[in-house]
Design a protein around this motif. Structure first.
Motif, PDB file in Angstrom:
ATOM      1  N   ARG A   1       0.854  -1.192   0.000  1.00  0.00           N
ATOM      2  CA  ARG A   1       0.000   0.000   0.000  1.00  0.00           C
ATOM      3  C   ARG A   1       0.892   1.246   0.000  1.00  0.00           C
ATOM      4  NH1 ARG A   1      -5.278  -1.688  -1.044  1.00  0.00           N
ATOM      5  NH2 ARG A   1      -5.931  -3.290   0.428  1.00  0.00           N
TER       6      ARG A   1
ATOM      7  N   ARG B   1      -3.512   2.632   5.308  1.00  0.00           N
ATOM      8  CA  ARG B   1      -3.768   1.266   4.857  1.00  0.00           C
ATOM      9  C   ARG B   1      -5.261   0.939   4.901  1.00  0.00           C
ATOM     10  NH1 ARG B   1      -0.888  -3.094   3.750  1.00  0.00           N
ATOM     11  NH2 ARG B   1       1.034  -1.951   4.251  1.00  0.00           N
TER      12      ARG B   1
ATOM     13  N   GLN C   1      -7.099   2.745   2.062  1.00  0.00           N
ATOM     14  CA  GLN C   1      -6.883   2.119   0.752  1.00  0.00           C
ATOM     15  C   GLN C   1      -7.614   0.775   0.637  1.00  0.00           C
ATOM     16  OE1 GLN C   1      -2.543   2.800  -0.700  1.00  0.00           O
ATOM     17  NE2 GLN C   1      -2.559   3.439   1.449  1.00  0.00           N
ATOM     18  N   HIS C   2      -7.650   0.014   1.757  1.00  0.00           N
ATOM     19  CA  HIS C   2      -8.364  -1.257   1.783  1.00  0.00           C
ATOM     20  C   HIS C   2      -9.865  -1.035   1.536  1.00  0.00           C
ATOM     21  CE1 HIS C   2      -9.169  -5.392   3.553  1.00  0.00           C
ATOM     22  NE2 HIS C   2     -10.347  -4.835   3.584  1.00  0.00           N
TER      23      HIS C   2
ATOM     24  N   ARG D   1      -4.469  -8.068  -4.426  1.00  0.00           N
ATOM     25  CA  ARG D   1      -3.230  -7.287  -4.401  1.00  0.00           C
ATOM     26  C   ARG D   1      -2.063  -8.015  -3.719  1.00  0.00           C
ATOM     27  NH1 ARG D   1      -3.952  -2.222  -6.148  1.00  0.00           N
ATOM     28  NH2 ARG D   1      -5.993  -1.226  -6.003  1.00  0.00           N
TER      29      ARG D   1
END
Ligand SMILES: O=C(O)C[C@@H](Cc1ccccc1)[C@H](O)SCc1ccccc1
Ligand SMILES: [Zn+2]
Length: 158
Positions: free
Chosen positions: A113, A139, A142-143, A156
């Motif tokens: 990330r 993180r 973004q998740h 990913r």
């Protein structure tokens, strides 16, 4: 406290939908969905949850960072609804970290990330926020952001 909702599991097509822009934040049903998402994240011991994970195809997620075993110095945050979120800028630096997902129980993976991101989102009171997040909060963002585009962390894992 609103009741928590059933979490969509991997394999359910609802998890792979492209979520839709929210255009009426003050809508009563949307505000109830936000309460239910917060209740679901708390009940599941999550640090985040996205609307597609309860089969609601809206560009909306909750970020609720708190210190935990893998990230002991994560900040303690009030569960925050982020509506129509955008990533404005990001660091070149990329960091791999362990992730799990409420929709993929029992599996953990090492996910790359961006270390730092600049984001913009609207909060549940319709206020626009522009913030910089780093480390674990970056993180989580973004998740959850990936969930809005039907992406899960396994896609990913390198
Ligand atoms: O499925 C979700 O979106 C909730 C995720 C959020 C998450 C984001 C980034 C890194 C790890 C998790 C988790 O399953 S919530 C459970 C959890 C809590 C703390 C640390 C790891 C996993
Ligand atoms: Zn997830």
């Amino acid at each position: 406290m609103a009741e928590s909702l059933q979490i969509t599991q991997l394999g359910n097509p609802a998890l792979r939908q492209q979520a839709q822009f929210v255009d009426n934040i003050q809508d009563k049903r949307l505000q109830q969905l936000i309460d239910a998402l917060i209740a679901t994240a708390v009940a599941s011991n999550g640090v985040g949850i996205a609307a597609p994970q309860v089969s609601q195809s809206f560009r909306l997620f909750i970020v609720a960072s708190r210190p935990n075993l893998r990230y002991p110095n994560a900040p303690q945050m009030e569960p925050t609804a982020m509506i129509n979120p955008q990533i404005i800028a990001h660091s070149t630096e990329i960091v791999k970290g362990w992730e799990g997902c409420l929709s993929v129980p029992g599996i953990r993976g090492l996910v790359p990330r961006y270390q730092t991101i600049e984001v913009e989102y609207t909060s549940r009171n319709s206020k626009v926020h522009r913030q910089v997040f780093t480390d674990f909060v970056a993180r989580i963002f973004q998740h959850e952001y990936d969930h809005l585009d039907g992406i899960v962390f396994l896609d990913r894992v390198e």
